[in-house]
Design an enzyme around this catalytic site. Structure first.
Site, PDB file in Angstrom:
ATOM      1  N   ASP A   1      16.281 -11.342  13.303  1.00 32.18           N
ATOM      2  CA  ASP A   1      15.901 -11.856  14.621  1.00 32.18           C
ATOM      3  C   ASP A   1      15.733 -10.701  15.596  1.00 32.18           C
ATOM      4  O   ASP A   1      16.698 -10.050  15.969  1.00 32.18           O
ATOM      5  CB  ASP A   1      16.990 -12.808  15.140  1.00 32.18           C
ATOM      6  CG  ASP A   1      16.601 -13.447  16.464  1.00 32.18           C
ATOM      7  OD1 ASP A   1      16.041 -14.559  16.439  1.00 32.18           O
ATOM      8  OD2 ASP A   1      16.835 -12.832  17.524  1.00 32.18           O
TER       9      ASP A   1
ATOM     10  N   HIS B   1      10.446 -16.602  24.489  1.00 32.41           N
ATOM     11  CA  HIS B   1      11.774 -16.047  24.770  1.00 32.41           C
ATOM     12  C   HIS B   1      12.446 -16.687  25.984  1.00 32.41           C
ATOM     13  O   HIS B   1      13.668 -16.838  26.014  1.00 32.41           O
ATOM     14  CB  HIS B   1      11.623 -14.537  24.996  1.00 32.41           C
ATOM     15  CG  HIS B   1      12.861 -13.743  24.756  1.00 32.41           C
ATOM     16  ND1 HIS B   1      12.849 -12.447  24.327  1.00 32.41           N
ATOM     17  CD2 HIS B   1      14.176 -14.054  24.896  1.00 32.41           C
ATOM     18  CE1 HIS B   1      14.082 -12.000  24.207  1.00 32.41           C
ATOM     19  NE2 HIS B   1      14.913 -12.951  24.553  1.00 32.41           N
TER      20      HIS B   1
ATOM     21  N   TYR C   1      13.214  -6.470  22.978  1.00 33.48           N
ATOM     22  CA  TYR C   1      14.318  -5.621  22.493  1.00 33.48           C
ATOM     23  C   TYR C   1      13.869  -4.172  22.245  1.00 33.48           C
ATOM     24  O   TYR C   1      14.713  -3.298  22.055  1.00 33.48           O
ATOM     25  CB  TYR C   1      14.932  -6.171  21.186  1.00 33.48           C
ATOM     26  CG  TYR C   1      15.515  -7.562  21.265  1.00 33.48           C
ATOM     27  CD1 TYR C   1      15.702  -8.210  22.485  1.00 33.48           C
ATOM     28  CD2 TYR C   1      15.896  -8.248  20.111  1.00 33.48           C
ATOM     29  CE1 TYR C   1      16.238  -9.496  22.550  1.00 33.48           C
ATOM     30  CE2 TYR C   1      16.432  -9.531  20.167  1.00 33.48           C
ATOM     31  CZ  TYR C   1      16.590 -10.147  21.386  1.00 33.48           C
ATOM     32  OH  TYR C   1      17.114 -11.412  21.437  1.00 33.48           O
TER      33      TYR C   1
ATOM     34  N   LYS D   1       9.959 -12.628  19.299  1.00 29.14           N
ATOM     35  CA  LYS D   1       9.838 -13.486  20.497  1.00 29.14           C
ATOM     36  C   LYS D   1       8.801 -12.950  21.468  1.00 29.14           C
ATOM     37  O   LYS D   1       8.663 -11.732  21.629  1.00 29.14           O
ATOM     38  CB  LYS D   1      11.193 -13.598  21.203  1.00 29.14           C
ATOM     39  CG  LYS D   1      12.337 -13.965  20.265  1.00 29.14           C
ATOM     40  CD  LYS D   1      13.636 -14.219  20.984  1.00 29.14           C
ATOM     41  CE  LYS D   1      14.793 -14.295  19.995  1.00 29.14           C
ATOM     42  NZ  LYS D   1      15.325 -12.962  19.622  1.00 29.14           N
TER      43      LYS D   1
HETATM   44  P1  NAP Z   1      27.028 -11.619  19.366  1.00 24.64           P
HETATM   45  O1  NAP Z   1      26.454 -11.709  18.002  1.00 24.64           O
HETATM   46  O2  NAP Z   1      27.718 -12.768  19.994  1.00 24.64           O
HETATM   47  O3  NAP Z   1      28.088 -10.422  19.449  1.00 24.64           O
HETATM   48  C1  NAP Z   1      27.799  -9.129  19.047  1.00 24.64           C
HETATM   49  C2  NAP Z   1      29.049  -8.286  19.341  1.00 24.64           C
HETATM   50  O4  NAP Z   1      30.112  -8.649  18.443  1.00 24.64           O
HETATM   51  C3  NAP Z   1      28.809  -6.828  19.173  1.00 24.64           C
HETATM   52  O5  NAP Z   1      29.520  -6.157  20.204  1.00 24.64           O
HETATM   53  C4  NAP Z   1      29.429  -6.508  17.820  1.00 24.64           C
HETATM   54  O6  NAP Z   1      29.910  -5.184  17.814  1.00 24.64           O
HETATM   55  C5  NAP Z   1      30.557  -7.496  17.748  1.00 24.64           C
HETATM   56  N1  NAP Z   1      30.872  -7.949  16.377  1.00 24.64           N
HETATM   57  C6  NAP Z   1      30.008  -8.336  15.417  1.00 24.64           C
HETATM   58  N2  NAP Z   1      30.651  -8.723  14.307  1.00 24.64           N
HETATM   59  C7  NAP Z   1      31.977  -8.577  14.561  1.00 24.64           C
HETATM   60  C8  NAP Z   1      33.140  -8.812  13.799  1.00 24.64           C
HETATM   61  N3  NAP Z   1      33.074  -9.288  12.554  1.00 24.64           N
HETATM   62  N4  NAP Z   1      34.344  -8.527  14.385  1.00 24.64           N
HETATM   63  C9  NAP Z   1      34.429  -8.038  15.642  1.00 24.64           C
HETATM   64  N5  NAP Z   1      33.337  -7.813  16.410  1.00 24.64           N
HETATM   65  C10 NAP Z   1      32.133  -8.075  15.879  1.00 24.64           C
HETATM   66  O7  NAP Z   1      25.922 -11.101  20.433  1.00 24.64           O
HETATM   67  P2  NAP Z   1      24.355 -11.029  20.581  1.00 24.64           P
HETATM   68  O8  NAP Z   1      23.848  -9.823  19.884  1.00 24.64           O
HETATM   69  O9  NAP Z   1      24.053 -11.158  22.024  1.00 24.64           O
HETATM   70  O10 NAP Z   1      23.776 -12.334  19.862  1.00 24.64           O
HETATM   71  C11 NAP Z   1      23.327 -12.361  18.527  1.00 24.64           C
HETATM   72  C12 NAP Z   1      21.814 -12.304  18.427  1.00 24.64           C
HETATM   73  O11 NAP Z   1      21.231 -13.395  19.154  1.00 24.64           O
HETATM   74  C13 NAP Z   1      21.167 -11.081  19.094  1.00 24.64           C
HETATM   75  O12 NAP Z   1      21.333  -9.895  18.360  1.00 24.64           O
HETATM   76  C14 NAP Z   1      19.751 -11.538  19.249  1.00 24.64           C
HETATM   77  O13 NAP Z   1      19.050 -11.433  18.027  1.00 24.64           O
HETATM   78  C15 NAP Z   1      19.955 -12.999  19.663  1.00 24.64           C
HETATM   79  N6  NAP Z   1      19.948 -13.186  21.139  1.00 24.64           N
HETATM   80  C16 NAP Z   1      18.957 -13.926  21.682  1.00 24.64           C
HETATM   81  C17 NAP Z   1      18.898 -14.160  23.051  1.00 24.64           C
HETATM   82  C18 NAP Z   1      17.796 -14.989  23.620  1.00 24.64           C
HETATM   83  O14 NAP Z   1      17.619 -15.015  24.848  1.00 24.64           O
HETATM   84  N7  NAP Z   1      17.029 -15.679  22.805  1.00 24.64           N
HETATM   85  C19 NAP Z   1      19.884 -13.621  23.896  1.00 24.64           C
HETATM   86  C20 NAP Z   1      20.897 -12.859  23.325  1.00 24.64           C
HETATM   87  C21 NAP Z   1      20.929 -12.653  21.946  1.00 24.64           C
HETATM   88  P3  NAP Z   1      29.360  -4.074  16.741  1.00 24.64           P
HETATM   89  O15 NAP Z   1      27.876  -4.099  16.774  1.00 24.64           O
HETATM   90  O16 NAP Z   1      29.979  -2.814  17.248  1.00 24.64           O
HETATM   91  O17 NAP Z   1      29.925  -4.503  15.411  1.00 24.64           O
END
Ligand code: NAP
Length: 283
Positions: A43, A107, A48, A73
């Protein structure tokens, strides 16, 4: 990998890998490691700034294209939005190095969403995209969009985690055949998610981490999850959730963590509509 079947019959992995906030120079390695760990759903987004790196990792992996499910997106487009959407799609595809995309999401629910959607429908009809969907649409906007267009979004990717569970929104999506996908499944660690006592206690019962409990909870509710990590050991941990099941009682305990509001921002807040809705990508 367990899959969900979208409203047009396309199969989508229920767990994938997100690359938001991974700097472009780190993204190729992160995606390479994620693919090695077994992730097949990737994704990304034009916004990004790392589509090129995702594309290089895909190319170098040697994994057959049909085994991958790639999402990117569309950012908000200026008028004429229909033409500009098609140009934006071509740019994303050039960067990704792909000839077709599995899922293209609008998006943000901002700008001339109807013209943007019409262009996405055209690209879908032409066979360039297997499924089209949206992100960050609240139910009112989602229902209006789907009632007034030929193609119902296959997916709505929205903030969904234990502190903002979206139960009523998920029900509206279910009624209309729109698959819910979680972004920020870990709430990016906000609200001390990784040390939450309820989630920790449930994890201990299963010999699993809080991260694994959260992802298991999402997929057990039929929510597609895309955790992000730049660490290979966490990538492996986050995909290792298919050998245990949360009990009804544990699901009920997690339900009590819902605060009913965003930990980030509300896409309906006029200040955000104005700020985010006026951002343009200039590459
Ligand atoms: P998330 O997946 O909720 O959290 C990522 C955070 O958690 C990072 O700081 C990561 O650190 C940490 N983490 C990951 N696995 C872990 C584990 N097993 N134990 C402890 N910490 C852990 O945040 P997100 O990246 O915002 O959301 C996920 C995806 O959703 C994004 O990458 C993106 O593709 C998508 N997204 C979409 C939108 C939208 O508007 N459509 C908005 C936000 C995100 P490390 O990397 O240091 O491990």
């Amino acid at each position: 990998m367990q899959t969900v079947t979208l409203n047009n019959g396309v199969e989508m992995p229920i767990l994938g890998f997100g690359v938001y906030q991974i700097p472009p120079e780190q993204t190729e390695q992160a995606v390479t490691e994620a693919l090695a760990a077994g992730y097949r759903l990737l994704d990304t987004a034009a916004a990004y700034g790392n589509e090129g790196a995702v594309g290089r990792a895909i190319k170098n992996s040697g994994i057959p294209r049909e085994e991958l499910f790639v999402t990117t997106k569309l950012w908000v487009q200026d008028a004429p939005a229909q033409d500009n959407t098609k140009r934006a799609f071509d740019k994303s595809m050039d960067k990704l190095g792909l000839d077709h995309l599995d899922l293209y999401l609008m998006h943000q629910p901002y700008g001339d969403v109807y013209s943007q959607w019409h262009a996405m429908q055209d690209l879908h009809r032409e066979g360039r995209i297997r499924a089209i969907g949206v992100a960050n649409f609240y139910p009112d906007r989602l229902v209006d969009l789907l009632l007034n267009n030929e193609v119902t979004p296959a997916v709505n990717q929205i903030e969904t985690h234990p502190f903002f569970q979206r139960t009523a929104d998920r029900e509206v999506m279910r009624e209309h055949g729109v698959q819910i996908q979680s972004w920020g499944g870990f709430a990016e660690g906000r609200n001390n998610l990784f040390t939450n006592p309820v989630l920790s206690d449930i994890g201990e019962k299963h010999g699993k981490s809080v991260a694994q409990v959260v992802l298991r909870w999402l997929v057990q509710r039929g929510v597609v999850a895309i955790p992000k990590s730049v660490r290979a050991e966490r990538m492996a941990e986050n995909i290792d959730i298919f050998d245990f099941e949360l009990t009804d009682d544990q699901m009920a305990r997690i339900a009590t963590l819902d605060t009913g509001s965003s930990l980030f921002f509300d896409h309906r807040d006029p200040a955000m509509v104005s700020r985010l809705g006026q951002v343009r990508l200039n590459d």
